[in-house]
Write a protein that holds these residues in place. Sequence first.
Motif, PDB file in Angstrom:
ATOM      1  N   THR A 227       0.788  -1.230   0.000  1.00  0.00           N
ATOM      2  CA  THR A 227       0.000   0.000   0.000  1.00  0.00           C
ATOM      3  C   THR A 227       0.822   1.283   0.000  1.00  0.00           C
ATOM      4  N   GLY A 228       2.127   1.203   0.078  1.00  0.00           N
ATOM      5  CA  GLY A 228       2.942   2.409   0.058  1.00  0.00           C
ATOM      6  C   GLY A 228       4.377   2.081   0.390  1.00  0.00           C
ATOM      7  N   VAL A 229       5.279   3.037   0.139  1.00  0.00           N
ATOM      8  CA  VAL A 229       6.688   2.786   0.409  1.00  0.00           C
ATOM      9  C   VAL A 229       6.969   2.743   1.904  1.00  0.00           C
ATOM     10  N   VAL A 230       6.291   3.554   2.713  1.00  0.00           N
ATOM     11  CA  VAL A 230       6.517   3.474   4.164  1.00  0.00           C
ATOM     12  C   VAL A 230       6.052   2.123   4.719  1.00  0.00           C
ATOM     13  N   PRO A 231       4.840   1.638   4.379  1.00  0.00           N
ATOM     14  CA  PRO A 231       4.508   0.272   4.781  1.00  0.00           C
ATOM     15  C   PRO A 231       5.498  -0.759   4.255  1.00  0.00           C
ATOM     16  N   ALA A 232       5.983  -0.572   3.031  1.00  0.00           N
ATOM     17  CA  ALA A 232       6.979  -1.501   2.473  1.00  0.00           C
ATOM     18  C   ALA A 232       8.265  -1.482   3.284  1.00  0.00           C
ATOM     19  N   MET A 233       8.644  -0.307   3.752  1.00  0.00           N
ATOM     20  CA  MET A 233       9.831  -0.176   4.590  1.00  0.00           C
ATOM     21  C   MET A 233       9.660  -0.962   5.884  1.00  0.00           C
ATOM     22  N   SER A 234       8.511  -0.816   6.503  1.00  0.00           N
ATOM     23  CA  SER A 234       8.238  -1.546   7.736  1.00  0.00           C
ATOM     24  C   SER A 234       8.231  -3.053   7.485  1.00  0.00           C
ATOM     25  N   VAL A 235       7.668  -3.453   6.348  1.00  0.00           N
ATOM     26  CA  VAL A 235       7.662  -4.865   5.957  1.00  0.00           C
ATOM     27  C   VAL A 235       9.087  -5.395   5.831  1.00  0.00           C
ATOM     28  N   ALA A 236       9.955  -4.631   5.155  1.00  0.00           N
ATOM     29  CA  ALA A 236      11.329  -5.083   4.932  1.00  0.00           C
ATOM     30  C   ALA A 236      12.092  -5.209   6.243  1.00  0.00           C
ATOM     31  N   ILE A 237      11.902  -4.251   7.136  1.00  0.00           N
ATOM     32  CA  ILE A 237      12.591  -4.315   8.428  1.00  0.00           C
ATOM     33  C   ILE A 237      12.105  -5.515   9.227  1.00  0.00           C
ATOM     34  N   LYS A 238      10.793  -5.733   9.220  1.00  0.00           N
ATOM     35  CA  LYS A 238      10.241  -6.887   9.942  1.00  0.00           C
ATOM     36  C   LYS A 238      10.780  -8.202   9.375  1.00  0.00           C
ATOM     37  N   ALA A 239      10.896  -8.276   8.052  1.00  0.00           N
ATOM     38  CA  ALA A 239      11.311  -9.519   7.405  1.00  0.00           C
ATOM     39  C   ALA A 239      12.792  -9.813   7.577  1.00  0.00           C
ATOM     40  N   LEU A 240      13.616  -8.762   7.698  1.00  0.00           N
ATOM     41  CA  LEU A 240      15.064  -8.943   7.628  1.00  0.00           C
ATOM     42  C   LEU A 240      15.794  -8.739   8.946  1.00  0.00           C
ATOM     43  N   THR A 241      15.085  -8.377  10.005  1.00  0.00           N
ATOM     44  CA  THR A 241      15.751  -8.125  11.286  1.00  0.00           C
ATOM     45  C   THR A 241      15.082  -8.889  12.409  1.00  0.00           C
ATOM     46  N   MET A 242      15.797  -8.941  13.519  1.00  0.00           N
ATOM     47  CA  MET A 242      15.235  -9.382  14.799  1.00  0.00           C
ATOM     48  C   MET A 242      15.162  -8.164  15.711  1.00  0.00           C
ATOM     49  N   PRO A 243      14.177  -8.100  16.607  1.00  0.00           N
ATOM     50  CA  PRO A 243      14.122  -6.985  17.547  1.00  0.00           C
ATOM     51  C   PRO A 243      15.440  -6.839  18.311  1.00  0.00           C
ATOM     52  N   GLY A 244      15.867  -5.599  18.468  1.00  0.00           N
ATOM     53  CA  GLY A 244      17.122  -5.328  19.153  1.00  0.00           C
ATOM     54  C   GLY A 244      18.305  -5.156  18.229  1.00  0.00           C
ATOM     55  N   GLU A 245      18.164  -5.563  16.958  1.00  0.00           N
ATOM     56  CA  GLU A 245      19.245  -5.346  15.992  1.00  0.00           C
ATOM     57  C   GLU A 245      19.257  -3.892  15.537  1.00  0.00           C
ATOM     58  N   LYS A 246      20.318  -3.525  14.830  1.00  0.00           N
ATOM     59  CA  LYS A 246      20.482  -2.147  14.377  1.00  0.00           C
ATOM     60  C   LYS A 246      20.230  -2.043  12.872  1.00  0.00           C
ATOM     61  N   VAL A 247      19.605  -0.936  12.491  1.00  0.00           N
ATOM     62  CA  VAL A 247      19.414  -0.594  11.087  1.00  0.00           C
ATOM     63  C   VAL A 247      20.158   0.715  10.841  1.00  0.00           C
ATOM     64  N   LEU A 248      21.070   0.696   9.876  1.00  0.00           N
ATOM     65  CA  LEU A 248      21.921   1.846   9.590  1.00  0.00           C
ATOM     66  C   LEU A 248      21.252   2.774   8.582  1.00  0.00           C
ATOM     67  N   ILE A 249      21.345   4.084   8.842  1.00  0.00           N
ATOM     68  CA  ILE A 249      20.858   5.092   7.910  1.00  0.00           C
ATOM     69  C   ILE A 249      21.930   6.160   7.714  1.00  0.00           C
ATOM     70  N   LEU A 250      21.771   6.978   6.662  1.00  0.00           N
ATOM     71  CA  LEU A 250      22.640   8.122   6.410  1.00  0.00           C
ATOM     72  C   LEU A 250      21.908   9.365   6.891  1.00  0.00           C
ATOM     73  N   SER A 251      22.408   9.985   7.927  1.00  0.00           N
ATOM     74  CA  SER A 251      21.697  11.064   8.604  1.00  0.00           C
ATOM     75  C   SER A 251      22.273  12.422   8.224  1.00  0.00           C
ATOM     76  N   PRO A 252      21.397  13.429   7.963  1.00  0.00           N
ATOM     77  CA  PRO A 252      19.946  13.451   8.153  1.00  0.00           C
ATOM     78  C   PRO A 252      19.242  12.559   7.139  1.00  0.00           C
ATOM     79  N   ASP A 253      18.060  12.068   7.520  1.00  0.00           N
ATOM     80  CA  ASP A 253      17.354  11.137   6.655  1.00  0.00           C
ATOM     81  C   ASP A 253      15.856  11.312   6.825  1.00  0.00           C
ATOM     82  N   TYR A 254      15.124  10.761   5.868  1.00  0.00           N
ATOM     83  CA  TYR A 254      13.661  10.846   5.877  1.00  0.00           C
ATOM     84  C   TYR A 254      13.120  10.442   7.235  1.00  0.00           C
ATOM     85  N   ASN A 255      12.233  11.257   7.797  1.00  0.00           N
ATOM     86  CA  ASN A 255      11.815  11.064   9.186  1.00  0.00           C
ATOM     87  C   ASN A 255      11.153   9.719   9.450  1.00  0.00           C
ATOM     88  N   CYS A 256      10.464   9.156   8.454  1.00  0.00           N
ATOM     89  CA  CYS A 256       9.813   7.860   8.665  1.00  0.00           C
ATOM     90  C   CYS A 256      10.816   6.718   8.790  1.00  0.00           C
TER      91      CYS A 256
END
Length: 395
Positions: free
Chosen positions: A106-135
């Motif tokens: 339904t959208g890129v933000v839901p897709a982002m949440s889907v990808a994080i859920k599929a590829l990580t375990m709670p407590g792991e780190k996701v790296l971003i380049l900051s500043p970055d999109y707030n979502c």
Amino acid sequence: MHFDFDQIIERKNTGCVKWDSLPTPNAAEGKASPLWGRMEGAVIPLWVADMDFAVAPAIQEAIKRRAQHPIFGYTHVGEDYYDAVISWFGRRHSWHIEREHILYTTGVVPAMSVAIKALTMPGEKVLILSPDYNCFFSSIRNNGCEVAETMLHPRFEVDWQDFEAQCSDDKCTVFLLCNPHNPTGRVWTREELQRMADICYHHHVRIVSDEIHCELVMPGYSFCPMGTVDADAVILNSPSKSFNIAGLQMANIICRDAETRRRLDRAININEVCDVNSFAPEAIKAAYNDSEQWLDALNDYLWGNYQALCDFVTQHLPHWKIIPLEGTYLVWIDCSACCDSVAAYTESILRETGVWLNPGTMYGPVSGEGYLRINIACPRSRLMEALERIKNIKR
């Protein structure tokens, strides 16, 4: 064919987030404005990332055709939809996508949440380049992960030493990339993307690339899909920004690896973002099949707006420093010379002029301080009116 991007289209009282929401001048704290009563009707919103332009004629006609059928039930996405996506990326970006690699949601933000859920375990780190999109921040935290930030250099280039150090952390399992980059307007080069991919591969970090702004590129720059650099990257894409159809709510996740795709599909169903509305597939087919001329004309107009902004700032707002715009229609501006707090500064602009901008701290409380973001995707006369108001603000 001529497309009139100078046309002023009234969007108030249409349920429009951009024009019908109450201003929140201190956006970092989410405070509603006590000023709305006297400012109503005078606000020029140059904040949220949608455009004040009529969508391409072919998209309008596709929506009208679909609306003529009086039933809007659950929607089947047909093969002609996938054909349109595959054809577009093949001819526009020399990126061949197989039919089975595409999942829709339904959208890129839901897709982002889907990808994080599929590829990580709670407590792991996701790296971003900051500043970055707030979502990015909220999607990572909402899935029980930690945000790891590599701060971009002052010219908004990657700090490669820190990037590799972050990837070498055993807790870091995903790199979430914005390509092109929101809010800085960088369009990453193939060489930069290759270096990111090489470092991530060496440290077993999966790449998820949000490429929603990929069609909005200024002259002299070219977009490189991460999927042509790292075939195992998970790509999030939608024509919603480039064709101004965000309200229709549809995006694609493109993933070559079958096992990863199975996990993504499972996460789509867990998050219950598996159904799209009746109009979105028709609009996207019309965008990709019949609206390329409109998109090219749009990019030309946005470049004209950017040049007009630069000329005005040079002449009238010399305390602003514009970061060169390579892609998107979101201009990143260094205003540190005239403020100690960008949240307070953008609030004062709203209070005194009615022009609604985003404080940079929305995109990183540290990396975004001293910057603001301005959306130039509007008729030029409206952009110039906003700048004239800001010019007269007392410093």
